[in-house]
Design a protein around this motif. Structure first.
Motif, PDB file in Angstrom:
ATOM      1  N   PHE A  53      38.684  33.483  47.447  1.00 26.92           N
ATOM      2  CA  PHE A  53      38.131  32.133  47.642  1.00 26.92           C
ATOM      3  C   PHE A  53      36.610  32.185  47.689  1.00 26.92           C
ATOM      4  O   PHE A  53      35.927  31.337  47.111  1.00 26.92           O
ATOM      5  N   ILE A  54      36.088  33.188  48.378  1.00 31.71           N
ATOM      6  CA  ILE A  54      34.640  33.275  48.518  1.00 31.71           C
ATOM      7  C   ILE A  54      34.006  33.878  47.269  1.00 31.71           C
ATOM      8  O   ILE A  54      32.933  33.474  46.849  1.00 31.71           O
ATOM      9  N   VAL A  56      35.018  33.514  44.172  1.00 29.03           N
ATOM     10  CA  VAL A  56      35.048  32.635  42.996  1.00 29.03           C
ATOM     11  C   VAL A  56      33.953  31.570  43.076  1.00 29.03           C
ATOM     12  O   VAL A  56      33.545  31.013  42.064  1.00 29.03           O
ATOM     13  N   ALA A  57      33.424  31.335  44.276  1.00 26.64           N
ATOM     14  CA  ALA A  57      32.420  30.286  44.435  1.00 26.64           C
ATOM     15  C   ALA A  57      31.132  30.602  43.684  1.00 26.64           C
ATOM     16  O   ALA A  57      30.413  29.694  43.279  1.00 26.64           O
ATOM     17  N   VAL A  91      43.034  32.073  46.827  1.00 29.72           N
ATOM     18  CA  VAL A  91      41.956  31.097  46.756  1.00 29.72           C
ATOM     19  C   VAL A  91      42.419  29.795  47.423  1.00 29.72           C
ATOM     20  O   VAL A  91      41.715  29.213  48.242  1.00 29.72           O
ATOM     21  N   ASP A  92      43.620  29.351  47.067  1.00 25.73           N
ATOM     22  CA  ASP A  92      44.070  28.026  47.500  1.00 25.73           C
ATOM     23  C   ASP A  92      44.856  28.046  48.811  1.00 25.73           C
ATOM     24  O   ASP A  92      44.923  27.042  49.493  1.00 25.73           O
TER      25      ASP A  92
END
Lengths: 177, 380
Positions: free
Chosen positions: B346-347, B349-350, B378-379
């Motif tokens: 998640f972090i 991909v930002a 991520v989700d």
């Protein structure tokens, strides 16, 4: 420099910054007033080389979750719909974990906010890692991060009603129910 | 998550708006990137996530600590053991449970095997993204052997739930150690084959070298972790920085890159597999030793349903994709009052919104592939 020494130095400029009574296990834990969150992190980043923001999240302390927050009955355990506990308070608590990669020192900072119109300064710009994590906290709790340039929902769909991780959240039935 | 994707209102006449995903094979799941392009050049890339959001953190609150474990498998489903391990370490810290030494060695062994399996998926799919199909077949042949090892261990091939609160689900079955050794001995020279198959391939190199460069300071600021961070030359590994289980007793190195381009991130993972093999061998040696009592794989007296004393704990592990953390809060009841997952994907991909600007459309696939994200994590 130990965490206590850093705390003592910071307390000269930020009198509201104190050690937490109930720390995160194995972490030096401080409580910081909402107004000085950004300033404290700025100081930690520039003067004490805390360059890595591990985690931003929040806790809703208003009691056990409302069972209506789940589309189907969540009562898979006897404790799922428990009575309000002794720890219940009408606050959100924003939790930050920050570390210095050069020394390996890790800190936990916490900040209590009233549940009504909760807002806290954003760390956007100091740590880019706060970008999406703050958006996630906003999505889940509705806590506003002041100064965040793109504060909108991230995980739930953009027409979602309510903020799911609030303990009083109630699920609104949709076409999938 | 955007429900209706429209072209931005300020789109210029010579620009085009492209929805890259959520149903695109090279997004490795359901990621959507809203691309504004001018010819071949990306002017703006806006990753959009949430299509696989299952409300895990809400579900944790309605389950006991042992029931919550099976949810963690479904976070990063390519390396389930790391999720189990991170969750169990957080709960153990919260409840004050100590896993026996033998269980800790088994945990590390399972985790490293899973890391190899996960990096093999990366190796295979990254090759496919770059137009090389053959490495994929080799990668999945080897991964299949690891899946068989896990099937022997716990019955599960993808979602293991093998690491439990207080230890592991079962001791190593008879004959497993030999099979594992056999695999590791077979696998170690394979890494050289992979280099000749893919790493040295001129087409592959020209598509990855100097593409998607992330500077060390940007990587740290964006909170990247795992091989994605180490590719930029930052030597940060939770196994070294804050050793959990028995990592402080094991001998291994942390490979780092230099330039922070796609090739460095790729090669860090390849080098990591080599280290994982070494760690696995050391664990097998230790498990064969006399001081680790066979059969002592679970802490005594951990009931299926237990109350954790009121408090907060954070535990993190070096998962295949980076620093995976679990933040657990207990109010003294049977269920976690709050469970937050710091998903490394998640972090990681930002950062796409920053590094996609100015690259070519074809490089979007290379950059995204080199971040190696799993959308389940991520989700959440």
């Amino acid at each position: 420099m130990t965490a206590d020494e850093i705390l003592a130095k910071l307390q000269a400029s930020f009198p509201g910054l104190v050690k937490s009574e109930a720390p995160l296990k194995d972490y030096p834990t401080w409580t910081v007033p909402a107004g000085s969150v950004r300033a404290v992190f700025e100081r930690l980043h520039s003067k004490f080389s805390f360059n890595y923001l591990d985690m931003v999240t929040a806790t809703d302390w208003s009691g056990p979750a409302n069972p209506k927050g789940y589309p189907q009955s969540p009562a898979v355990t006897p404790a799922a719909a428990g009575a309000p506990s002794a720890t219940a308070k009408d606050v959100f608590e924003v939790v930050y974990i920050v570390s210095a990669l050069s020394t390996g020192m890790r800190l936990c900072l916490r900040c209590e906010l009233p549940r009504k119109e909760a807002a806290v300064p954003s760390l956007y710009g100091i740590f880019m890692a706060s970008d999406w994590q703050e958006r996630e906290v906003y999505d889940m709790y509705g806590i506003k991060f002041e100064g965040h340039p793109n504060l909108k929902r991230i995980l739930t769909q953009d027409d979602q009603q309510g903020h799911p991780l609030r303990k009083d959240y109630e699920h609104v039935a949709d076409k999938f129910d | 998550m955007t429900k209706h994707a429209h072209a931005p209102a300020d789109l210029k006449a010579d620009q085009m708006f492209i929805n890259f995903g959520p149903q695109h094979p090279s997004t490795h799941g359901v990621l959507r990137i809203a691309l504004t392009v001018e010819g071949e050049v990306v002017m703006k890339g806006d990753p959009d996530v949430g299509f696989l959001h299952r409300g895990m953190e809400k579900l944790f609150e309605a389950r006991t600590y042992s029931q919550g474990l099976i949810l963690t498998d479904r976070l990063d489903y390519i390396s389930a053991t790391h999720n189990n391990l991170g969750y169990c370490l957080a709960v153990e810290k919260l409840a004050g449970i100590q896993a026996p030494l033998r269980a800790q060695y088994i945990r590390v062994l399972a985790a490293e095997l899973n890391r190899i399996a996960s990096h093999l998926v990366f190796f295979g799919t990254f090759g496919v993204d770059m137009g090389a199909f053959t490495p994929f077949l080799y990668a999945f042949r080897e991964r299949e052997m690891i899946m068989d090892l896990f099937e022997m261990l716990c019955g599960g091939r993808l979602l293991h739930s093998y690491v439990r609160v207080g230890g592991v689900a079962a001791d190593l079955p008879a004959g497993w150690t030999e099979k594992c050794r056999e695999f590791l001995t077979f696998f170690k020279p394979m890494l050289k084959d992979y280099d000749t198959l893919l790493s040295g391939n001129p087409i592959f190199r020209s598509r990855t070298e100097g593409v998607g460069i992330i500077g060390a300071d940007r990587a740290v600021s964006w909170g990247l972790s795992g091989p994605t961070l180490r590719g930029s030359g930052v030597s940060y590994d939770v196994r070294k920085a804050e050793p959990y289980c028995v990592y402080d007793k094991l001998n291994f190195t942390v490979p780092v890159g230099k330039n922070g381009d796609c090739l460095d991130r790729y090669y860090c993972r390849m080098k990591e597999m080599e280290q994982s093999v070494e760690i696995a061998f050391q664990c097998l040696d230790a498990l064969a030793g006399a001081e680790l009592n066979p059969g002592e794989f679970m802490a005594k007296g951990v009931p299926k349903m237990f109350k954790a004393p009121a408090g907060q704990a954070y535990a993190h592990v070096e998962a295949s994709r980076g620093d995976l953390g679990f933040f657990a809060v207990s109010d003294g009841g049977f269920n976690p009052y709050r469970m937050h997952v710091r998903g490394p994907s998640f972090i990681n991909v930002a950062i796409l919104q920053e590094i996609l600007v100015g690259c070519k459309i074809a490089d979007v696939v290379a950059i995204l592939g080199s971040l190696d994200i799993v959308l389940g994590e991520v989700d959440r």
